[in-house]
Design a protein around this motif. Sequence first.
Motif, short mmCIF file in Angstrom:
data_model
loop_
_atom_site.label_atom_id
_atom_site.label_comp_id
_atom_site.label_asym_id
_atom_site.label_seq_id
_atom_site.Cartn_x
_atom_site.Cartn_y
_atom_site.Cartn_z
N THR A 2 129.32 63.17 -8.07
CA THR A 2 128.77 64.42 -7.55
C THR A 2 128.28 65.29 -8.70
O THR A 2 129.01 65.53 -9.66
N LEU A 3 127.05 65.77 -8.59
CA LEU A 3 126.49 66.67 -9.59
C LEU A 3 126.80 68.11 -9.22
O LEU A 3 126.62 68.52 -8.06
N ASP A 26 124.87 64.58 -0.13
CA ASP A 26 126.26 64.20 -0.41
C ASP A 26 126.63 64.22 -1.89
O ASP A 26 127.80 64.41 -2.22
N ASP A 27 125.64 64.05 -2.77
CA ASP A 27 125.97 63.93 -4.19
C ASP A 27 125.71 65.21 -4.98
O ASP A 27 125.75 65.22 -6.21
N LEU A 28 125.45 66.33 -4.28
CA LEU A 28 125.17 67.60 -4.95
C LEU A 28 126.13 68.68 -4.44
O LEU A 28 126.37 68.78 -3.24
N GLN A 29 126.63 69.48 -5.36
CA GLN A 29 127.58 70.54 -4.99
C GLN A 29 127.25 71.81 -5.77
O GLN A 29 127.10 71.77 -7.00
N VAL A 30 127.14 72.93 -5.08
CA VAL A 30 126.93 74.22 -5.74
C VAL A 30 128.30 74.80 -6.09
O VAL A 30 129.12 75.04 -5.21
N GLY A 48 131.26 75.17 -15.74
CA GLY A 48 130.81 73.97 -16.45
C GLY A 48 129.94 73.05 -15.62
O GLY A 48 130.24 71.86 -15.45
N PRO A 49 128.81 73.54 -15.08
CA PRO A 49 127.97 72.72 -14.20
C PRO A 49 127.19 71.65 -14.97
O PRO A 49 127.05 71.71 -16.20
N ASP A 50 126.66 70.69 -14.23
CA ASP A 50 125.77 69.69 -14.81
C ASP A 50 124.34 70.20 -14.90
O ASP A 50 123.61 69.88 -15.84
N VAL A 51 123.94 71.00 -13.91
CA VAL A 51 122.56 71.48 -13.81
C VAL A 51 122.56 72.95 -13.39
O VAL A 51 123.37 73.35 -12.55
N PHE A 114 115.88 67.42 -4.73
CA PHE A 114 117.08 66.63 -5.03
C PHE A 114 116.80 65.61 -6.14
O PHE A 114 117.61 65.43 -7.06
N ALA A 115 115.63 64.96 -6.07
CA ALA A 115 115.27 63.98 -7.09
C ALA A 115 115.12 64.65 -8.46
O ALA A 115 115.53 64.08 -9.48
N GLY A 116 114.57 65.86 -8.46
CA GLY A 116 114.41 66.59 -9.71
C GLY A 116 115.75 66.96 -10.33
O GLY A 116 115.93 66.86 -11.55
N ILE A 117 116.68 67.37 -9.50
CA ILE A 117 118.03 67.70 -9.97
C ILE A 117 118.68 66.48 -10.61
O ILE A 117 119.26 66.54 -11.69
N ARG A 118 118.57 65.35 -9.92
CA ARG A 118 119.17 64.11 -10.44
C ARG A 118 118.49 63.67 -11.74
O ARG A 118 119.16 63.20 -12.66
N SER A 119 117.17 63.88 -11.83
CA SER A 119 116.44 63.47 -13.03
C SER A 119 116.89 64.26 -14.25
O SER A 119 117.19 63.68 -15.30
N VAL A 120 116.95 65.60 -14.13
CA VAL A 120 117.32 66.39 -15.30
C VAL A 120 118.77 66.16 -15.68
O VAL A 120 119.14 66.24 -16.85
N ALA A 121 119.62 65.86 -14.69
CA ALA A 121 121.02 65.56 -14.99
C ALA A 121 121.14 64.28 -15.82
O ALA A 121 122.07 64.13 -16.62
#
Length: 208
Positions: A2-3, A26-30, A48-51, A114-121
């Motif tokens: 989970t990001l 499912d794989d993203l959490q604020v 301490g977030p990922d993005v 969502f794809a952009g978030i995963r890419s920068v992570a």
Amino acid sequence: MTLRLVLVDDHPVVRAGLRALIESSDDLQVVGEAGDAAAALAVIAETGPDVVLMDLSLGDGVGGIEATKRVKALPEPPAVLVLTTYDTESDILRALDAGAAGYLLKDVPPQDLFAGIRSVARGQPALAPSVAGVLMRRASSPEPRMTEREVEVLELLADGLGNRELARALFVSEATVKSHLSHIYTKLGVDTRAGAVAAAIEQRIIRR
């Protein structure tokens, strides 16, 4: 995996909408949100977030570009993904120079966000098609590029400042201002202040 994300936007309603949208995946959490740079740094240090999703207009007048610089100066900084309504060349270049890993517009489809978030992570860039187009045109154009200072002059011209006010705002002489204006006119193919502002807006060098 989970990001974990922090949302930075000065509009609570926008943050609420983004939170609901992002957490539908499912794989993203604020894990936190903020409306200005100072609050953002505090929330990031705590969670301490990922993005970090970063707007360019923030409530404290600091702005998203300066906030991005401050985030990237942290000991173990998260990736910063700009999410904004502005697609002008000056905003894009400044954000990327400040350390943003991606630049998307607020009309982005949810799956692309969502794809952009995963890419920068993952350490990969994420650019809206129009943003990529701006960068491609800049890279391939045979015309002389505007310098950062010339863009700054154009933004002040758009605010209606005269030469004396420009000199004062930039901490330079009026002769230097005139030199900047001469270079700007040549690059844009114009011969008046109004023409320079109109051309810069039309070419998306500065905001309307």
